[in-house]
Design a protein around this motif. Structure first.
Motif, mmCIF file in Angstrom:
data_model
loop_
_atom_site.group_PDB
_atom_site.id
_atom_site.type_symbol
_atom_site.label_atom_id
_atom_site.label_comp_id
_atom_site.label_asym_id
_atom_site.label_seq_id
_atom_site.Cartn_x
_atom_site.Cartn_y
_atom_site.Cartn_z
ATOM 1 N N ARG A 70 28.504 -27.933 16.590
ATOM 2 C CA ARG A 70 29.796 -27.705 15.924
ATOM 3 C C ARG A 70 30.298 -28.975 15.235
ATOM 4 O O ARG A 70 30.889 -28.919 14.153
ATOM 5 C CB ARG A 70 30.821 -27.216 16.942
ATOM 6 C CG ARG A 70 30.624 -25.767 17.361
ATOM 7 C CD ARG A 70 31.853 -25.249 18.068
ATOM 8 N NE ARG A 70 32.123 -25.992 19.289
ATOM 9 C CZ ARG A 70 31.688 -25.650 20.487
ATOM 10 N NH1 ARG A 70 30.926 -24.567 20.610
ATOM 11 N NH2 ARG A 70 31.981 -26.367 21.544
ATOM 12 N N LYS A 71 30.068 -30.125 15.874
ATOM 13 C CA LYS A 71 30.532 -31.384 15.287
ATOM 14 C C LYS A 71 29.666 -31.831 14.112
ATOM 15 O O LYS A 71 30.141 -32.502 13.198
ATOM 16 C CB LYS A 71 30.536 -32.476 16.353
ATOM 17 C CG LYS A 71 31.546 -32.251 17.458
ATOM 18 C CD LYS A 71 31.472 -33.362 18.508
ATOM 19 C CE LYS A 71 32.463 -33.141 19.630
ATOM 20 N NZ LYS A 71 32.392 -34.201 20.676
ATOM 21 N N MET A 72 28.380 -31.478 14.169
ATOM 22 C CA MET A 72 27.456 -31.971 13.164
ATOM 23 C C MET A 72 27.061 -30.902 12.164
ATOM 24 O O MET A 72 26.031 -31.019 11.502
ATOM 25 C CB MET A 72 26.196 -32.504 13.861
ATOM 26 C CG MET A 72 26.450 -33.582 14.889
ATOM 27 S SD MET A 72 27.145 -35.077 14.173
ATOM 28 C CE MET A 72 25.809 -35.608 13.150
ATOM 29 N N ARG A 80 28.134 -27.847 21.401
ATOM 30 C CA ARG A 80 29.226 -28.731 20.997
ATOM 31 C C ARG A 80 28.768 -29.711 19.922
ATOM 32 O O ARG A 80 29.494 -29.995 18.969
ATOM 33 C CB ARG A 80 29.744 -29.494 22.211
ATOM 34 C CG ARG A 80 30.552 -28.626 23.180
ATOM 35 C CD ARG A 80 31.159 -29.466 24.272
ATOM 36 N NE ARG A 80 30.127 -30.158 25.035
ATOM 37 C CZ ARG A 80 30.406 -31.056 25.973
ATOM 38 N NH1 ARG A 80 31.676 -31.372 26.253
ATOM 39 N NH2 ARG A 80 29.436 -31.637 26.625
ATOM 40 N N ILE A 81 27.564 -30.235 20.083
ATOM 41 C CA ILE A 81 27.046 -31.163 19.081
ATOM 42 C C ILE A 81 26.836 -30.453 17.741
ATOM 43 O O ILE A 81 27.107 -31.005 16.670
ATOM 44 C CB ILE A 81 25.736 -31.793 19.589
ATOM 45 C CG1 ILE A 81 26.010 -32.673 20.813
ATOM 46 C CG2 ILE A 81 25.048 -32.589 18.493
ATOM 47 C CD1 ILE A 81 24.770 -33.197 21.479
#
Length: 648
Positions: free
Chosen positions: A433-435, A430-431
Motif C-alpha cells: 500500500r505504501k509503495m 502494508r508495504i
C-alpha cells in the motif's frame, strides 16, 4: 541420559527375573510343603535301584510281550545317561529297565516318560531277576494302567525286596528323547500341582497380553498389533504342544496332531516373530542386508512350516534345528545393529529377545543332542516368553506414543509456520500500500536485475561445470598417455566384477608390458620412452571397438585392458592382434627409428566363477611373467573356474 538409565534398568530387571526364577523354584521344591524333585533312574529318597538297557529293532511293535524274549542278549546296550536321546530314528526303540525295591516295605512308584510326542507305547512289567515270560502279563496285578497326565506316566507296585524288569516299546515321528523319571506317588501328585500352577500362570499371562493388545490393535487400527497377537498366539500354541497339554486335552488320540504339532508349532512361532520383526522395526525403510536377512529367514521358515504339513520327514527337523540355531543370533544381531542406527523399537526388542534367545539356544542345543536335554529348558524359555511379550508390548506402546508425539510436533510446526506466513503476508500488504506508486518502476528494475543476475549465474554455472568436468577428467586420466589411470581402472574393474558375477557373464583382464623398455630409456632418453608409451597406448585404444572395453596405464610401461562379456578365445585373438601391431610399430626419434615388442598376460573369469580384482590382476600378471619367461613378445592366458585355476 534418563532414557539410557531406563533401558539399562529394564534390562537388569529382566535378567533378575530370569535369574531369580531358579532360586525361587529351588526354595519351593525343597520346602517342607512340597516334596523334592524326581530322580532319573535312581534316587536317594526313593529306595529303588535301577539299570537301563536299550535296543532298536526295525519292525512293527510286537503283539505280545513275550516276543521281547527273542531279542538276543548281546543286542542290548546299557545306557548310563540321564535323558535317553537318540535323535531321529524310524525304528522301534525297546527299553529294558531293571528295578529293585531296596526297602523292607512295599512301595508304589510312578514311571514318567517326559516327552509328549511318543506313539504306540507298550509297557510290560515282569517280576523276578530271571522272569518267566509265559507267566507275565502287561502291567501285572497291583500295577495300574497309564495315568491321565500330559506325559506318559505308569504306576508300578513293588513288594518288599521285589525286582522287576520293565519293557518299554516306543515309536515316535519326531526325535527320540525319553527323559525317564521315577517318582514317589505323593511327590508326583505335588509335582502335578506345581506344574499346573506354573503353566496356568504362564497361559494366564500370555492370554492377558494377547487380549489386551488385541483390543488396543482394534482401537488404534495399527497392523503391528495384528502381527504381535499372531506371534503371541503361536507361542501359546507352541507351549501347549511342547508341554503335552495339547495331547492331553485338545487332540487326545490323534496321531496326526501328535506327530505334526511339535514341528508345526515351533516353526510357525519362528515365522511369526520374523514377520513381526519386519513390521515393528520398519525394515523396508532400512533395506540393505538387514531386510535381505529377514526375507531369507521368512521364506526359510515358511518352507519349513509347509514341509511339516505336506511331507513330514526327518529332513525338516534337521533343517529346523539348523535354522533355529542360526535365527537366534541373526535376530539379536539385527536388533543390536538397528539399535546403534537409532531405531528406538530395536532397543526394546534387543532387551526382549536377549533372554529368550539364550533360553531358546539352550533348548535347541538340548533338542539336537549337543547338550543334555532337560524339561527345565522349556521353563526357562517360558519365563523368557513372558518377559518378551511384555517388553514387546511396551515397544508397541512406545512406538505409538512416539508416532503421536511426532505427529503433534509436526502439527505444531505447521501451525507456527502458518502463523509466520500470515504475519509476513500482513506486512507485505502494508508495504504494497505504501509503495504502490513505485511498484511499476521497482518491478522493472527488479526484472532487469533478475535477468542480469540470471545470465551471470548461468555463465558462472557453465564455467563451473566445465571446470568440474575437466577436473574429473584429469583425476581419472593418465597425464602422459591421455588414457585412464590406475585409480579409474581399479574402480571400473570392481564394478565389472560385480556385474559379471551378478549376471553370470564372462570377464577377461589383459596386462601388457613393453619388453626391454629400460634399454629404450637408456639408449634414446626418457623423452623418447614417453613417446613410445603414448604410441602403445594409442595403438591399444584403437583396437578396442566396444564402449565397454577399457585400457588404462597401470604404471611404468604396464597397461591393463578390461574386456567385459569376453571369453578366453576372444581375448586371445585381440591380444595377439595388439602384440603383432606393436611388433610392427616404429617410432621415429630424430634420425633413429625405435622398434620394440610387448608381452601380454591374461586372466579369464568364466561364467559363475568368483574372485576379487586383486586376485584377477595377480593371475593375469603371473601369466605376463610366464610370457616373458618364454622369451618375451608372446601371450599367455589362464582361466578361472570357481576356486580352481587351470591354464587356458
Amino acid at each position: 541420559m534418563g532414557k539410557a538409565r531406563s533401558y539399562v534398568l529394564c534390562m537388569l530387571l529382566s535378567v533378575m527375573c530370569v535369574l531369580s526364577f531358579f532360586p525361587i523354584r529351588k526354595i519351593v521344591y525343597e520346602s517342607s510343603f512340597f516334596p523334592k524333585s524326581p530322580v532319573q533312574l535312581s534316587a536317594s529318597d526313593i529306595p529303588i535301584s535301577s539299570a537301563l538297557h536299550y535296543v532298536f529293532i526295525d519292525k512293527e511293535p510286537p503283539d505280545k510281550h513275550n516276543e521281547y524274549e527273542v531279542i538276543p542278549e548281546g543286542k542290548w546296550r546299557s545306557y548310563s545317561g540321564g535323558t535317553v536321546h537318540f535323535g531321529y530314528h524310524r525304528g522301534l526303540l525297546v527299553l529294558k529297565l531293571l528295578l529293585k525295591n531296596e526297602s523292607e516295605l512295599p512301595r508304589s512308584v510312578m514311571l514318567e516318560l517326559g516327552w509328549p510326542f511318543l506313539n504306540n507305547i507298550q509297557v510290560y512289567s515282569i517280576s523276578g531277576d530271571e522272569p518267566d515270560f509265559d507267566k507275565s502279563s502287561a502291567l501285572q496285578a497291583h500295577d495300574e494302567p497309564k495315568v491321565d497326565y500330559r506325559h506318559p506316566v505308569y504306576r508300578l507296585y513293588f513288594a518288599s525286596g521285589e525286582s522287576k524288569q520293565v519293557y518299554l516299546g516306543i515309536e515316535t515321528a519326531v526325535k527320540f528323547i525319553v527323559p525317564i523319571k521315577i517318582w514317589d506317588v505323593n511327590a508326583f501328585e505335588h509335582h502335578k500341582y506345581i506344574q499346573n500352577f506354573w503353566y496356568g500362570s504362564f497361559f494366564a499371562a500370555m492370554a492377558v497380553m494377547l487380549f489386551y493388545n488385541f483390543i488396543i490393535g482394534i482401537y488404534t487400527r495399527d497392523n503391528s498389533y495384528l502381527f504381535y497377537c499372531l506371534y503371541v498366539a503361536s507361542v501359546i500354541f507352541y507351549v501347549v504342544a511342547f508341554s503335552g497339554f495339547g495331547g492331553q486335552y485338545l487332540w487326545n488320540g490323534s496321531t496326526w496332531f501328535n506327530e505334526h504339532s511339535f514341528g508345526v508349532s515351533s516353526s510357525f512361532s519362528f515365522l511369526c516373530v520374523v514377520l513381526f520383526m519386519r513390521r515393528i522395526l520398519e525394515l523396508d525403510r532400512y533395506g540393505g542386508g538387514v531386510l535381505l536377512l529377514n526375507r531369507m529367514l521368512g521364506w526359510c521358515w515358511f518352507i519349513i512350516v509347509s514341509g511339516y504339513f505336506f511331507t513330514y520327514q526327518p529332513f525338516w527337523f534337521f533343517l529346523e534345528d539348523i535354522a533355529a540355531i542360526l535365527s537366534c543370533p541373526a535376530g539379536l544381531g539385527s536388533t543390536i545393529y538397528l539399535w546403534r542406527k537409532g531405531n528406538v523399537s530395536a532397543k526394546y526388542l534387543t532387551m526382549a529377545w536377549a533372554i529368550l534367545i539364550i533360553a531358546t539356544l539352550i533348548l535347541m542345543l538340548g533338542l539336537t543332542g549337543l547338550v543334555s536335554y532337560t524339561p527345565q529348558s522349556l521353563y526357562v524359555q517360558m519365563v523368557g516368553f513372558v518377559i518378551e511379550v511384555i517388553l514387546l508390548s511396551l515397544a508397541l506402546a512406545e512406538r505409538i506414543n512416539r508416532e503421536r508425539s511426532e505427529k503433534e510436533e509436526a502439527r505444531k510446526e505447521a501451525l507456527a509456520y502458518s502463523q509466520r506466513v500470515a504475519e509476513a503476508q500482513h506486512r507485505e500488504m502494508r508495504i504494497q500500500r505504501k509503495m504502490l506508486e513505485l511498484k511499476e518502476q521497482l518491478n522493472k528494475d527488479l526484472e532487469a536485475r533478475v535477468e542480469s543476475r540470471t545470465e551471470e549465474l548461468h555463465s558462472a554455472l557453465g564455467e563451473l561445470e566445465k571446470v568440474n568436468r575437466e577436473l574429473e577428467k584429469q583425476s581419472i586420466t593418465d597425464p602422459l598417455t591421455q588414457i585412464a589411470n590406475r585409480r579409474y581402472y581399479e574402480d571400473m574393474l570392481s564394478k565389472e566384477l560385480r556385474r559379471a558375477q551378478r549376471a553370470g557373464a564372462d570377464l577377461t583382464l589383459l596386462v601388457f608390458d613393453i619388453d626391454y623398455f629400460k634399454q629404450v630409456n637408456d639408449t634414446y632418453g626418457h623423452r623418447a620412452g614417453d613417446i613410445c608409451l603414448q604410441k602403445v597406448a594409442q595403438l591399444i585404444q584403437e583396437h578396442l571397438t566396444r564402449a565397454s572395453d577399457l585400457v588404462a596405464r597401470y604404471g611404468g610401461e604396464e597397461f591393463v585392458v578390461i574386456l567385459p562379456d569376453t571369453d578366453g578365445q576372444q581375448a586371445e585373438v585381440l591380444a595377439e592382434t595388439i602384440r603383432r601391431s606393436c611388433e610392427q610399430l616404429q617410432v621415429h626419434w630424430y634420425a633413429d627409428t625405435i622398434s620394440f615388442t610387448v608381452s601380454a598376460g591374461g586372466a579369464w573369469l568364466c561364467k559363475g566363477a568368483v574372485c576379487d580384482g586383486a586376485e584377477l590382476f595377480a593371475s593375469a600378471d603371473a601369466q605376463l611373467y610366464k610370457a616373458k619367461e618364454k622369451g618375451r613378445n608372446s601371450f599367455c592366458i589362464t582361466q578361472f573356474e570357481k576356486a580352481d585355476r587351470a591354464a587356458f
